[in-house]
Design a protein around this motif. Sequence first.
Motif, PDB file in Angstrom:
ATOM      1  N   ALA A 541      23.817  54.194  62.717  1.00 34.34           N
ATOM      2  CA  ALA A 541      22.974  54.544  61.563  1.00 34.34           C
ATOM      3  C   ALA A 541      21.606  55.024  62.020  1.00 34.34           C
ATOM      4  O   ALA A 541      21.099  56.055  61.545  1.00 34.34           O
ATOM      5  N   PHE A 542      21.000  54.315  62.963  1.00 34.94           N
ATOM      6  CA  PHE A 542      19.656  54.688  63.384  1.00 34.94           C
ATOM      7  C   PHE A 542      19.648  55.903  64.317  1.00 34.94           C
ATOM      8  O   PHE A 542      18.652  56.629  64.370  1.00 34.94           O
ATOM      9  N   ASN A 543      20.736  56.131  65.010  1.00 39.01           N
ATOM     10  CA  ASN A 543      20.842  57.381  65.770  1.00 39.01           C
ATOM     11  C   ASN A 543      20.816  58.579  64.823  1.00 39.01           C
ATOM     12  O   ASN A 543      20.153  59.589  65.073  1.00 39.01           O
ATOM     13  N   GLN A 544      21.544  58.442  63.722  1.00 37.02           N
ATOM     14  CA  GLN A 544      21.576  59.521  62.737  1.00 37.02           C
ATOM     15  C   GLN A 544      20.224  59.656  62.032  1.00 37.02           C
ATOM     16  O   GLN A 544      19.762  60.764  61.762  1.00 37.02           O
ATOM     17  N   ILE A 545      19.585  58.528  61.765  1.00 35.41           N
ATOM     18  CA  ILE A 545      18.293  58.554  61.058  1.00 35.41           C
ATOM     19  C   ILE A 545      17.230  59.255  61.899  1.00 35.41           C
ATOM     20  O   ILE A 545      16.485  60.105  61.410  1.00 35.41           O
ATOM     21  N   THR A 546      17.166  58.906  63.175  1.00 33.72           N
ATOM     22  CA  THR A 546      16.125  59.488  64.038  1.00 33.72           C
ATOM     23  C   THR A 546      16.371  60.965  64.316  1.00 33.72           C
ATOM     24  O   THR A 546      15.450  61.687  64.702  1.00 33.72           O
ATOM     25  N   GLN A 547      17.581  61.424  64.110  1.00 34.77           N
ATOM     26  CA  GLN A 547      17.875  62.844  64.301  1.00 34.77           C
ATOM     27  C   GLN A 547      17.698  63.643  63.016  1.00 34.77           C
ATOM     28  O   GLN A 547      17.784  64.864  63.020  1.00 34.77           O
ATOM     29  N   ASP A 551      12.123  64.726  54.556  1.00 35.25           N
ATOM     30  CA  ASP A 551      12.097  64.159  53.206  1.00 35.25           C
ATOM     31  C   ASP A 551      13.472  64.183  52.579  1.00 35.25           C
ATOM     32  O   ASP A 551      13.832  63.300  51.800  1.00 35.25           O
ATOM     33  N   GLN A 552      14.269  65.215  52.933  1.00 39.31           N
ATOM     34  CA  GLN A 552      15.609  65.311  52.367  1.00 39.31           C
ATOM     35  C   GLN A 552      16.502  64.188  52.900  1.00 39.31           C
ATOM     36  O   GLN A 552      17.388  63.695  52.203  1.00 39.31           O
ATOM     37  N   GLY A 553      16.248  63.804  54.162  1.00 40.60           N
ATOM     38  CA  GLY A 553      17.084  62.770  54.759  1.00 40.60           C
ATOM     39  C   GLY A 553      16.644  61.362  54.417  1.00 40.60           C
ATOM     40  O   GLY A 553      17.318  60.399  54.767  1.00 40.60           O
ATOM     41  N   LEU A 554      15.499  61.228  53.712  1.00 38.55           N
ATOM     42  CA  LEU A 554      14.960  59.895  53.428  1.00 38.55           C
ATOM     43  C   LEU A 554      15.894  59.086  52.534  1.00 38.55           C
ATOM     44  O   LEU A 554      16.152  57.912  52.804  1.00 38.55           O
ATOM     45  N   THR A 555      16.402  59.705  51.494  1.00 40.90           N
ATOM     46  CA  THR A 555      17.265  58.981  50.547  1.00 40.90           C
ATOM     47  C   THR A 555      18.493  58.433  51.241  1.00 40.90           C
ATOM     48  O   THR A 555      18.870  57.266  51.054  1.00 40.90           O
ATOM     49  N   LYS A 556      19.115  59.264  52.052  1.00 45.48           N
ATOM     50  CA  LYS A 556      20.316  58.814  52.763  1.00 45.48           C
ATOM     51  C   LYS A 556      19.977  57.741  53.789  1.00 45.48           C
ATOM     52  O   LYS A 556      20.727  56.771  53.965  1.00 45.48           O
ATOM     53  N   ALA A 557      18.832  57.902  54.434  1.00 47.24           N
ATOM     54  CA  ALA A 557      18.405  56.905  55.424  1.00 47.24           C
ATOM     55  C   ALA A 557      18.139  55.564  54.758  1.00 47.24           C
ATOM     56  O   ALA A 557      18.544  54.512  55.260  1.00 47.24           O
ATOM     57  N   VAL A 558      17.479  55.589  53.615  1.00 49.84           N
ATOM     58  CA  VAL A 558      17.195  54.354  52.879  1.00 49.84           C
ATOM     59  C   VAL A 558      18.491  53.674  52.458  1.00 49.84           C
ATOM     60  O   VAL A 558      18.628  52.446  52.528  1.00 49.84           O
ATOM     61  N   SER A 559      19.458  54.461  52.027  1.00 51.41           N
ATOM     62  CA  SER A 559      20.754  53.911  51.624  1.00 51.41           C
ATOM     63  C   SER A 559      21.448  53.223  52.801  1.00 51.41           C
ATOM     64  O   SER A 559      22.008  52.136  52.657  1.00 51.41           O
ATOM     65  N   SER A 560      21.402  53.857  53.973  1.00 55.76           N
ATOM     66  CA  SER A 560      22.027  53.258  55.163  1.00 55.76           C
ATOM     67  C   SER A 560      21.328  51.964  55.557  1.00 55.76           C
ATOM     68  O   SER A 560      21.976  50.957  55.858  1.00 55.76           O
ATOM     69  N   VAL A 561      20.001  51.985  55.533  1.00 57.86           N
ATOM     70  CA  VAL A 561      19.247  50.803  55.932  1.00 57.86           C
ATOM     71  C   VAL A 561      19.421  49.679  54.919  1.00 57.86           C
ATOM     72  O   VAL A 561      19.405  48.499  55.274  1.00 57.86           O
ATOM     73  N   HIS A 587       7.874  57.406  63.955  1.00 59.28           N
ATOM     74  CA  HIS A 587       7.320  56.138  63.476  1.00 59.28           C
ATOM     75  C   HIS A 587       6.929  56.188  61.999  1.00 59.28           C
ATOM     76  O   HIS A 587       7.156  55.210  61.271  1.00 59.28           O
ATOM     77  N   LYS A 588       6.367  57.290  61.551  1.00 62.91           N
ATOM     78  CA  LYS A 588       5.957  57.363  60.137  1.00 62.91           C
ATOM     79  C   LYS A 588       7.165  57.427  59.217  1.00 62.91           C
ATOM     80  O   LYS A 588       7.168  56.837  58.134  1.00 62.91           O
ATOM     81  N   PHE A 589       8.185  58.146  59.644  1.00 64.36           N
ATOM     82  CA  PHE A 589       9.412  58.230  58.851  1.00 64.36           C
ATOM     83  C   PHE A 589      10.080  56.859  58.753  1.00 64.36           C
ATOM     84  O   PHE A 589      10.525  56.443  57.675  1.00 64.36           O
ATOM     85  N   LEU A 590      10.112  56.143  59.867  1.00 63.59           N
ATOM     86  CA  LEU A 590      10.702  54.796  59.865  1.00 63.59           C
ATOM     87  C   LEU A 590       9.877  53.830  59.020  1.00 63.59           C
ATOM     88  O   LEU A 590      10.422  52.968  58.316  1.00 63.59           O
ATOM     89  N   ALA A 591       8.553  53.982  59.071  1.00 65.53           N
ATOM     90  CA  ALA A 591       7.695  53.134  58.227  1.00 65.53           C
ATOM     91  C   ALA A 591       7.935  53.429  56.757  1.00 65.53           C
ATOM     92  O   ALA A 591       7.945  52.521  55.917  1.00 65.53           O
ATOM     93  N   GLN A 592       8.145  54.702  56.447  1.00 69.56           N
ATOM     94  CA  GLN A 592       8.424  55.091  55.067  1.00 69.56           C
ATOM     95  C   GLN A 592       9.734  54.463  54.588  1.00 69.56           C
ATOM     96  O   GLN A 592       9.842  54.027  53.431  1.00 69.56           O
ATOM     97  N   ILE A 593      10.713  54.414  55.470  1.00 71.92           N
ATOM     98  CA  ILE A 593      11.991  53.774  55.120  1.00 71.92           C
ATOM     99  C   ILE A 593      11.768  52.287  54.856  1.00 71.92           C
ATOM    100  O   ILE A 593      12.228  51.737  53.848  1.00 71.92           O
ATOM    101  N   LEU A 594      11.058  51.627  55.765  1.00 73.43           N
ATOM    102  CA  LEU A 594      10.817  50.193  55.596  1.00 73.43           C
ATOM    103  C   LEU A 594      10.063  49.898  54.302  1.00 73.43           C
ATOM    104  O   LEU A 594      10.356  48.912  53.620  1.00 73.43           O
TER     105      LEU A 594
END
Length: 1065
Positions: A541-547, A551-561, A587-594
């Motif tokens: 999941a996090f390999n896909q998130i970091t790649q 903003d478009q990938g945020l929703t899917k990343a949040v769902s996975s997390v 780091h900012k993208f990951l903080a946004q997810i958290l």
Amino acid sequence: MELGPLNICEETTILHGGFLLAAKLYHPKVLTELAKSDWPLVGKPITDALNEICSSRSSSSPQPSTWKKKAVIIIWAKILLPCPLPLVGSPSVDQRWKDDVFFSVGSMIPRINHTVLFELLKTLNAPRLFVQLLLVLPTAVRQQELELFVKYVVNETSLVDITFFLDVWWEIMKHKEGEQDQMFLLFSTLAHQYLSETSDEACQPPKRFKGDPFSLQNSPIATGLLTVLIDGLKQIYGSIVLPKMKCYALANLVELLSVFTVIGCESTSLPVKAYLDKIASVITIWNGDSENRYNKRGLDKKVKEAERSVSLLSTVKLSSEELFVGLSFLRSLLQGWGEELQCMLNNCKDICYESYRLLDSLTAFGKNLISFAKSGDLREDEKQMVLELGQIIVDFLKKINPKLKGRNSDNSVVASVAMTIIERKMDRHMELCSIFVSEKAWAFSKDWVACLVKNKALFQKPELVLKLLETTVAFSLSADTRESRELQNQVIKTILECYAELPLPDKNKVISGVLVSWGGQGLSVHLKAFMEGFQEELNLAFNQITQRVSDQGLTKAVSSVARLALLHPEATVKKVCNLAVVNLGTHKFLAQILCSFPALSFQEAQDNTNRSGNLLERCLKETVWGRLSSAKEKEQFLEFLTFLMQPNSGHPLLSPSEVTQAFIFPHLNSDFAHVELSLQILSKVLEVQPGPEEQWIKSCYPFPLLLGLCKLLDGYTKYWHRFRDQHCPSLETKDLIATNLSQLCEVLEEKAAPSPEVWTQSLAWLHRKVELLDWTVGLRLKKLFGDHFKNEVPATLFEVCKLSEDEWTSRPLPIYGAGSGLLAWMECCCISTALREQMLSLLTVDVDNPEEVNLFSKGFLVALIQLLPWCSHSEWQRLVYVTQSLLHRGLLHVPYTLEYVQYMPLLNLRPFAHYLQFSVLFLRAFQLLCSSSCSSWLPAEAWHHVVRLYCNSLTDLLGSVKRDSLSHWHSADDKNPTQEVSFIYIQMFCHVLHVAAMLPDDGSGEPLLVLALEILSQYETLSASDKSLNSVLRKANEKHFLESITDNVSNKELRATLQQKVSKL
């Protein structure tokens, strides 16, 4: 529902034949004169015809209930509209053929009276059908029809009459709006269209009903109907012989009166658990009573009927007079039937649904009467009557064996009932879902699992998902067989599917609940099945998130997390924290997810302490803190932490208070290896904009925090004389500490203590502690101390300044002896810009006294070299400003010697005099600093620091010269200053090489090479732009001079580099 044929067809023909045969049997009388006693003779052909229609002998598919309903509607419509047909072709006949769907069929049937209708309904045992049709009639017609029915029952009353009357009463009580199908609505339309509200049995010309026939705004159960029922019971109660029927009659009367004695503010709705138990009890009694009409029905039909009997709703009220008439009647019945019924109710063999209803309704009614009597709306006599009736009920119930008051339902029955309600989505099914998921006795049976899987859409609520998790955890402790584990896996899969469908706020509620129940490790400890393949899923999941950082990938990343955070919150947060530091740019993208998961700011209890700690804070400490190995990692960590405190969107996961207590306060000592990082974090914390009512600083021990910063500043007084193995923040960090201290003072000033006394005590405590530190530290708290304490400085400062004794006071400092006032004054100038300006304004130097100016200038040079090695970048800039200010004011005398001048330059150097003086002053300072008396004063690191400060100052000076020269070029009054600027550049070049020659041979002079090259570059640019007539000769002379200076540089590498640069000029 298909209406089926309502025109002439095989079924209607059979029904027509039955009526013709009945009319023939009753001849010479007509069926409109049919009496109750004649029904056994006449009724058989009609009932036989109806049975034939409902049997498989019919040409169409058998629909017994549908055709019974159609037959009753046709017969009742015939009774209500008995007018003879007008002449064929008249407008009314044509209209009836168009509007009345029952007209053609009804015309085939002979005229009949209500006896046929009531007897047919009794024969069909269809009280509910009777009530459903009755309650769609116009109000007046409805009242009239019920009165006719009661009149019919009262005449020659039989047991069947009594039973049917009580059944009709009970069905009226259970009736709910919205139960009508299209057939009922057609009947209602017909009745409202052709019957007026004041119609009677006499034939009247048809009148179109003006109101809305389908309006459900008003309850069809008018008060008059209920009064008719009570009056009917009064007339037939003497004919009721069987104890079972007496229970039935009393239960109906009590249920009716009970809904009118509930105080308005009290809820009539049962708690869902009691509601379920009551339905299960009713079904248990029906199952044990072979004579009950519902005994043979399927469970779903039993549950549906039991729901109706439990959920009695009333939207009308009896008048006070009618209510007390009913209460009086109930009292007389209890007094008359009480002993007989008590004997029956105490016999376990006689327990039936009617006895259960009576006891249940009396128990609830007794409680209602107590509240009703206490209401302030009753007269004294009414209140007395209510209390007497309540006492009669209490006495009656006391004589009943408590064990026989009902029948406890088997747990399996309760479970089956709950599952049936949920699967069929019956009344209150969503409320029952809560019991379903939390009742551990039912959980993980095959039926329970099948119900959950089949109806998983109903369980997509955060509280239900949490309850399912709790139930699954409890079951996992005993899941030791293969079958139980398979069931558990099915349930886990379903729970995750339900969770996945939740909106993000609800997912946060579930995560929060998991953390509260099981802590940071979540379900990982208790449900191993949840954790199968978790680590692989986490990494993937996090390999896909970091790649996919967008903003478009945020929703899917949040769902996975979200899924990962449910399974193992701590592992998920630690993974994010680690990636935020080591993965470049994410780091900012990951903080946004958290920050999409405010639940992760969970406060967990800490071992051996009384305070709680943030889960995220702990994960940061265990995963990242102390492991930051590069400047980039530290930078990303700082930005990550800042985003968590103040995200662009989402919820802050860390408060400034939590960050301060976790990453700053415990580490503010100079021995801590990462004190610089803590100070950088503090700087970020102080930049966070708090809410309007947020005073986070109060919870962070602000005065000890101030003292910690003060001690760090005090440590710089011994910076170059500390032990080699003693860690100390760099001088570059000194500015950060000072800035943090200043900002913290401002924050505290705004968010003062809760009371003046506490504020004063805190300041006094801090003042006592600061007195033990260097005196300059106390001046940094000048704004905080305000009027509470004077500024304490060395006594010698008063010799060079006009200080007010109201604000300033001397402090005994032996090291500041005679002549040290200027040193103290310059130290004050270093502290802050505001204090620098104040010191400049208070300085006293007599410019008219040459000796005083000369002494001041010499003292300034000595003080300058004493301060230079201990100055941070900002402090040195303030001192540079002070120097320039003194030069401009003429207070500082710096004679310019011609040691690097071959001939007297006939130039106008007045506009650039201060630049030359400034450069010479620093040359003299280094001459003094590098003299034999001071050569061993500083360690190697200090020389490097001093050279950096010197280089920064001369670089700024070069920029000033360039800007000043440009202003002269653009001025119409001034001539071209190229020669003057060239002269300044050459002089500065010589001064820099002079300083480089005096420095220790330890590499500290390397920055001077860069500076010298920069001076040559600027000189080269200036020379290239000089196109004057004598420029060639002058440039050749200047180049020759530079070569001679460069040839005298002792350092071979430096000399070679400079010679190469000069040769290209």
